[in-house]
Design a protein around this motif. Sequence first.
Motif, PDB file in Angstrom:
ATOM      1  N   THR A   1     -17.548 -31.947  40.176  1.00 43.46           N
ATOM      2  CA  THR A   1     -18.974 -31.932  39.468  1.00 43.46           C
ATOM      3  C   THR A   1     -19.231 -33.369  39.383  1.00 43.46           C
ATOM      4  OG1 THR A   1     -18.625 -29.901  38.386  1.00 43.46           O
ATOM      5  CG2 THR A   1     -20.250 -31.164  37.590  1.00 43.46           C
ATOM      6  N   ALA A   2     -18.333 -34.255  38.650  1.00 43.91           N
ATOM      7  CA  ALA A   2     -18.641 -35.453  38.608  1.00 43.91           C
ATOM      8  C   ALA A   2     -18.727 -36.341  39.659  1.00 43.91           C
ATOM      9  CB  ALA A   2     -17.570 -36.083  37.678  1.00 43.91           C
TER      10      ALA A   2
ATOM     11  N   GLN B   1     -22.230 -38.563  41.289  1.00 42.74           N
ATOM     12  CA  GLN B   1     -22.080 -39.821  41.699  1.00 42.74           C
ATOM     13  C   GLN B   1     -22.469 -40.151  43.314  1.00 42.74           C
ATOM     14  OE1 GLN B   1     -17.960 -41.094  42.005  1.00 42.74           O
ATOM     15  NE2 GLN B   1     -18.465 -43.245  42.222  1.00 42.74           N
TER      16      GLN B   1
END
Length: 225
Positions: free
Chosen positions: A181-182, A186
Amino acid sequence: MDEGFVINDPISGRYRLGPEAFAVGLAAEPSFELQRLASPLLRRLALETGDTVLFSVLHGHEAICLSRDEGDFPIRNQLIKAGDRWLLGVGAGACAILAALSDDEIRDVLVRNAEVRMSRYPRCTDDAVWDLVTQTRSVGYCLQPGLVVEGSWAVGAPVFDENNRPVAAISIAAIELRLGTARSVQIGNRLVQASHELTALQVASAAPAHSDVEDATALAAGHTD
């Protein structure tokens, strides 16, 4: 011959170019310059991320992958290679391009490719594609969560021309564990930035010689709104 790039005349025994060679020529003609402009940026993205970076151009109701740049991450996504054609709405790059079209154009595309799309990619339903379109419009990039092949994820962002029309897409493909997810956020934001850079170069190259490059860059920056 199987792919339609050459045709054999059964009477003369001679070979000639087939319809696929013509289609590729039509797709490539306006895209060579854009690919040339994109090449250093694509390589830089591959080095930055370590992943596979793909560059696709819009051709009719498909996206044709023109190039593939490999990063140094040892596990690579092998789903897409240069020369592959993808239905709009299938895959991150092709869906990012689709999301940049009008709703009426999207409906027309989905009707036209429905039969092939559902037979080859049954998880890419109309509802699933519309969900991706909505998400892409919201954040600026498309996160394709394994709808084509389970475990094969990708993130893509559209590239625009001087008339604010989508002409290409930059995408990064990786295994699911690589695009959490992170990191997908990005990567997505980085692709949007790269898209703006390439759009600015595209607009500047298409502008008359006396035009100011800053004007072209400011025009391309309007895609962030």
